[in-house]
Design an enzyme around this catalytic site. Structure first.
Site, PDB file in Angstrom:
ATOM      1  N   ASP A  66      26.531 -55.912 -61.946  1.00 41.89           N
ATOM      2  CA  ASP A  66      25.161 -55.735 -61.482  1.00 41.89           C
ATOM      3  C   ASP A  66      25.155 -55.777 -59.956  1.00 41.89           C
ATOM      4  O   ASP A  66      25.915 -56.523 -59.333  1.00 41.89           O
ATOM      5  CB  ASP A  66      24.276 -56.852 -62.037  1.00 41.89           C
ATOM      6  CG  ASP A  66      22.793 -56.514 -61.953  1.00 41.89           C
ATOM      7  OD1 ASP A  66      22.461 -55.358 -61.638  1.00 41.89           O
ATOM      8  OD2 ASP A  66      21.974 -57.415 -62.221  1.00 41.89           O
ATOM      9  N   THR A  93      41.894 -53.028 -50.465  1.00 42.15           N
ATOM     10  CA  THR A  93      41.989 -51.743 -49.775  1.00 42.15           C
ATOM     11  C   THR A  93      40.612 -51.304 -49.278  1.00 42.15           C
ATOM     12  O   THR A  93      39.625 -51.393 -50.005  1.00 42.15           O
ATOM     13  CB  THR A  93      42.549 -50.671 -50.727  1.00 42.15           C
ATOM     14  OG1 THR A  93      43.778 -51.134 -51.292  1.00 42.15           O
ATOM     15  CG2 THR A  93      42.789 -49.357 -49.993  1.00 42.15           C
ATOM     16  N   LEU A 116      36.368 -45.739 -48.951  1.00 42.49           N
ATOM     17  CA  LEU A 116      36.047 -44.541 -48.184  1.00 42.49           C
ATOM     18  C   LEU A 116      34.544 -44.376 -47.988  1.00 42.49           C
ATOM     19  O   LEU A 116      34.108 -43.620 -47.119  1.00 42.49           O
ATOM     20  CB  LEU A 116      36.600 -43.300 -48.894  1.00 42.49           C
ATOM     21  CG  LEU A 116      38.119 -43.263 -49.109  1.00 42.49           C
ATOM     22  CD1 LEU A 116      38.512 -41.992 -49.843  1.00 42.49           C
ATOM     23  CD2 LEU A 116      38.856 -43.393 -47.792  1.00 42.49           C
TER      24      LEU A 116
END
Length: 589
Positions: free
Chosen positions: A382, A329, A332
């Protein structure tokens, strides 16, 4: 080449170039001494149970590089007018520096430090092997300094005698809880792992000289050599409440060692003057680990970035696939893409965020730095930050290029041959949790993964981090089936949130009428967005139902406020040796 260059420079200019090269190396040496001093202190902190000091040391050691780099660059600007120097000056300076590194025990780290200095001076606009060490100045042959980093033990003695000899070398300033019990455990464990015939065939027992410290544990790492193969040989040590040492486990499986050196764990403290030799030895134990990962595991993350970039350039030469948007997905805040044949993802902060994201670009950078400075407890990936990272334009798919131009235009620059990314993060590639659960049909694996998700959230909280956005797309699944968090734009310290109970009301819209402050969080609502499908919600609630209660999160806040440091064993707890023996139950409680 140097002779031709020097003809273009006056004797005075050559002298200045040599003097600056020498001073850059002085700054590196000072930096490494500082790094080593903190690293050597790990044993005392381990012995005394100074766990807060251990975490502070981790943070301090990470900041050393930038501090030393800033001082080195400031020195250069005091000495010369940078923009008045021609290419010959910088090329001469590199040649002088390379000569100074002859016989230097950390030459490879010193080259990276030099690259950082030149990068800072030219604002990372001049990526040129003539003035930087894009490729190492020499070919290091692993093994040439092996005797300086390895202790060897006599394989012809009994197993017990070998262990006794080992603990005469690896000594501590506090007593063992019960050394005879530990020796017995170690002997039994090794005899279970190797047959009598295999034990008789052992040709060498080789152990790295530095002890590897991290959090509340220490590891003595080596291998058992036999005619046809070698076996990892790792003794895991911890301390009890009275600060007596005990042997927690013997690890002889490469999978266990791989997890210990995982990319979601904090860097080790392992003191050595010969990091190239130590990483070469570890590479032989962990052939599936990239060389840059091992440098990073030792805390040399800047040099790890250099080795990664060299590895990346080599991979580009021997591959032909195109960069494309990563599976999963769309985020944003970050635009994420990858090269399918390579095991990392590239993350660029978008120019604009969705309305729901009340954050700034600097906030995102601060969040990623917070994770870098925190104990990642095996649950937070990391990340490695790059500026002016260059990709061959013809390898970037048209769809990806169009999406980057639409979402990240301020962070990219196009030339005829390159896509230059002004700022990005690189992380290990994992399968996004939402995609994994869509594809996995084995009920046992689904249950294991949902349990891992709950453990991941809980362990992050115990590390004093509130994950914030806990949608499944923000977690990944590793090849070992571990769930790792990797989206940090909404993280914060636990103290920065107010965990509230959801008022009981017959009105389903009652929450909309509450007075809700920006920092208020209602854990009872978590089930609606952590996992989507009903059966997964029920599974999460059955395994980790307390995650959905405000009282649990307030308890985590109190633990963080007290400064309690947790210990998360990076191997299967079933491998831990039993410790309760008559008269010891009170100590071990």
């Amino acid at each position: 080449m140097l002779h031709v260059i020097n003809k273009r420079l006056s004797v005075s200019e050559q002298h200045i170039a040599g003097r600056i090269a020498y001073r850059i190396l002085q700054h590196f040496d000072q930096s490494y001494r500082w790094f080593s001093r903190i690293t050597r202190g790990a044993q005392e902190r381990f012995e005394k149970g100074q766990w807060q000091a251990t975490q502070n040391a981790v943070k301090e050691r990470i900041t050393i590089y930038e501090t030393s780099l800033a001082e080195a660059v400031a020195d250069i600007y005091q000495d010369i007018t940078v923009h008045q120097q021609n290419d010959g000056f910088w090329q001469t300076m590199k040649q002088c520096y390379a000569r100074l590194l002859d016989g230097h025990p950390q030459f490879e780290l010193a080259e990276t430090f030099y690259n950082s200095v030149i990068g800072r001076v030219f604002r990372h606009q001049k990526i040129d092997d003539a003035v930087m060490f894009l490729q190492p100045s020499r070919c290091y042959l692993p093994g040439q300094d092996r005797h300086k980093v390895v202790n060897s033990f006599d394989p012809t003695t009994t197993v017990r005698q070998m262990y006794q000899a080992l603990f005469k070398v690896y000594r501590f300033n506090v007593p063992f809880e019960n050394i005879e019990r530990d020796l017995e455990h170690l002997e039994v464990a090794l005899r279970k792992r190797l047959t009598t015939e295999q034990l008789a065939s052992v040709t060498a027992v080789e152990m790295l000289q530095p002890v590897f410290y991290r959090s509340k544990a220490a590891y003595v790492i080596g291998r058992i050599c036999m005619p046809t193969h070698t076996l990892p040989f790792v003794i895991a040590l911890q301390t009890n409440a009275s600060q007596a040492i005990f042997v927690d486990a013997l690890l002889t499986d490469r999978k266990d060692l791989s997890v210990i050196f995982g990319f979601a764990r904090s860097y080790f403290m392992a003191d050595t003057l010969y990091p190239a030799e130590v990483t070469a030895f570890l590479q032989e134990l962990l052939p599936n680990k990239k060389h840059f990962e091992l440098y990073m595991a030792l805390g040399h993350f800047k040099h790890g970035k250099t080795v990664f970039y060299r590895n990346f350039l080599d991979h580009l030469q021997y591959s032909n696939d195109s960069f494309e948007a990563a599976a999963g997905t769309r985020g944003l805040v970050m635009m994420v893409f990858d090269l399918p044949s390579y095991g990392v993802v590239f993350k660029i902060i978008k120019d604009e965020f969705a309305e729901s994201k009340k954050i700034t670009r600097q906030h995102v950078k601060d969040c990623y730095r917070l994770v870098k400075m925190s104990d990642r407890v095996g649950r937070m990936a990391d990340t490695h930050e790059y500026v002016n990272f260059r990709l061959p334009r013809h390898r970037v798919s048209n769809d990806l290029l169009a999406e980057l131009q639409q979402t990240c235009a301020s962070s990219i620059e196009l030339t005829d041959s390159e896509l230059i990314i002004r700022h990005l993060y690189i992380e290990r590639k994992m399968t996004p949790l939402n995609l994994y659960l869509e594809q996995e049909t084995d009920p046992d694996k689904v249950r294991h993964t949902i349990n891992e998700l709950g453990l991941c959230i809980k362990q992050i909280a115990l590390a004093n981090i509130f994950p914030g956005d806990m949608l499944m797309k923000n977690f990944g699944v590793t090849r070992q089936g571990r769930v790792i968090f990797y989206d940090y734009d909404e993280i914060c310290l636990m103290k920065d949130r107010n965990f509230r109970d959801l008022p009981k009301s017959e009105d389903p819209y009652a929450i909309d009428t509450l007075s809700v402050a920006p920092d208020d969080v209602f854990p009872e609502q978590f089930e609606h967005f952590i996992v989507g499908k009903r059966h997964l919600k029920e599974l999460l609630k059955s395994l980790h139902g307390n995650l959905l209660t405000a009282s649990y999160w307030r308890e985590m806040q109190q633990i963080a406020q007290r400064g309690e440091v947790q210990n998360f064993t990076p191997y299967n707890p079933k491998m831990c040796f039993p410790r309760e023996t008559p008269g010891e139950s009170e100590i071990n409680a």
